[in-house]
Design an enzyme around this catalytic site. Structure first.
Site, PDB file in Angstrom:
ATOM      1  NE  ARG A  69      15.615  16.337  90.628  1.00  0.00           N
ATOM      2  CZ  ARG A  69      14.917  15.826  90.559  1.00  0.00           C
ATOM      3  NH1 ARG A  69      14.448  15.137  90.072  1.00  0.00           N
ATOM      4  NH2 ARG A  69      14.061  15.574  91.808  1.00  0.00           N
ATOM      5  NE  ARG A  91      37.795  23.151  89.061  1.00  0.00           N
ATOM      6  CZ  ARG A  91      37.316  22.407  89.457  1.00  0.00           C
ATOM      7  NH1 ARG A  91      37.465  22.145  91.134  1.00  0.00           N
ATOM      8  NH2 ARG A  91      36.878  20.828  88.982  1.00  0.00           N
ATOM      9  CB  CYS A 131      30.727  22.099  81.476  1.00  0.00           C
ATOM     10  SG  CYS A 131      31.131  22.968  82.681  1.00  0.00           S
ATOM     11  CD  GLU A 169      19.518  19.737  79.571  1.00  0.00           C
ATOM     12  OE1 GLU A 169      18.716  18.923  79.583  1.00  0.00           O
ATOM     13  OE2 GLU A 169      20.526  19.658  80.455  1.00  0.00           O
ATOM     14  NE  ARG A 225      17.229  21.422  82.851  1.00  0.00           N
ATOM     15  CZ  ARG A 225      16.819  22.168  81.691  1.00  0.00           C
ATOM     16  NH1 ARG A 225      17.595  23.030  80.535  1.00  0.00           N
ATOM     17  NH2 ARG A 225      15.277  22.351  81.404  1.00  0.00           N
ATOM     18  CE1 TYR A 257      15.126  22.699  88.710  1.00  0.00           C
ATOM     19  CE2 TYR A 257      14.624  22.044  91.119  1.00  0.00           C
ATOM     20  CZ  TYR A 257      14.807  21.716  89.857  1.00  0.00           C
ATOM     21  OH  TYR A 257      14.858  19.789  90.067  1.00  0.00           O
ATOM     22  NE  ARG A 277      10.453  17.815  88.990  1.00  0.00           N
ATOM     23  CZ  ARG A 277      10.461  16.671  89.579  1.00  0.00           C
ATOM     24  NH1 ARG A 277      11.617  16.472  88.490  1.00  0.00           N
ATOM     25  NH2 ARG A 277       9.787  15.946  90.282  1.00  0.00           N
TER      26      ARG A 277
END
Length: 126
Positions: A6, A62, A74, A77, A89, A107, A115
């Site tokens: 993640r 790319r 893509c 959210e 994310r 992150y 997180r």
């Protein structure tokens, strides 16, 4: 072993150049910290909050050597009231020999709030 890795980042402005550069910066860090290579990556999912629509963050992949055949998608959210704004994310699914607890999740910027339990001390202060 297949693992999910993640990452998340934020942008200050809904502008193509910032979306692409922050996504590339994040992907670069995820790849480097987890010693990934494109042939071992099964797929990449990228979600954005509803306030990001100036460009597709997947374009950043790319720009990376060897990523031509990596499947990328893509999506938007879920728009949860009070959630972090202007957030991108990323979920990379890849083959790795790392144990789940040894995978490094990345992150950046305001996304560090998502997180804090997964952020290493040196990243927290840097």
């Amino acid at each position: 072993m297949m693992r999910g890795i993640r990452g998340a980042t934020t942008v200050d402005r809904n502008e193509s150049s910032e979306i692409i550069s922050h996504t590339k910066e994040l992907i670069d860090a995820m790849v480097q910290e987890n010693e990934l290579s494109p042939p071992n990556i099964a797929s990449v999912f990228i979600s954005v909050t509803n306030d990001i629509n100036a460009d597709f963050p997947a374009k950043a992949l790319r720009l990376l050597d060897g990523w031509k055949f990596v499947p990328v998608m893509c999506m938007q959210e879920i728009n949860v009231p009070g959630s972090l704004a202007k957030c991108i994310r990323v979920m990379i699914t890849a083959n790795t020999e790392r144990n789940q607890e040894d995978v490094v999740h990345i992150y950046h910027y305001q996304a560090k709030k998502l997180r804090p339990d997964l952020i290493r001390e040196e990243e927290r202060n840097g």
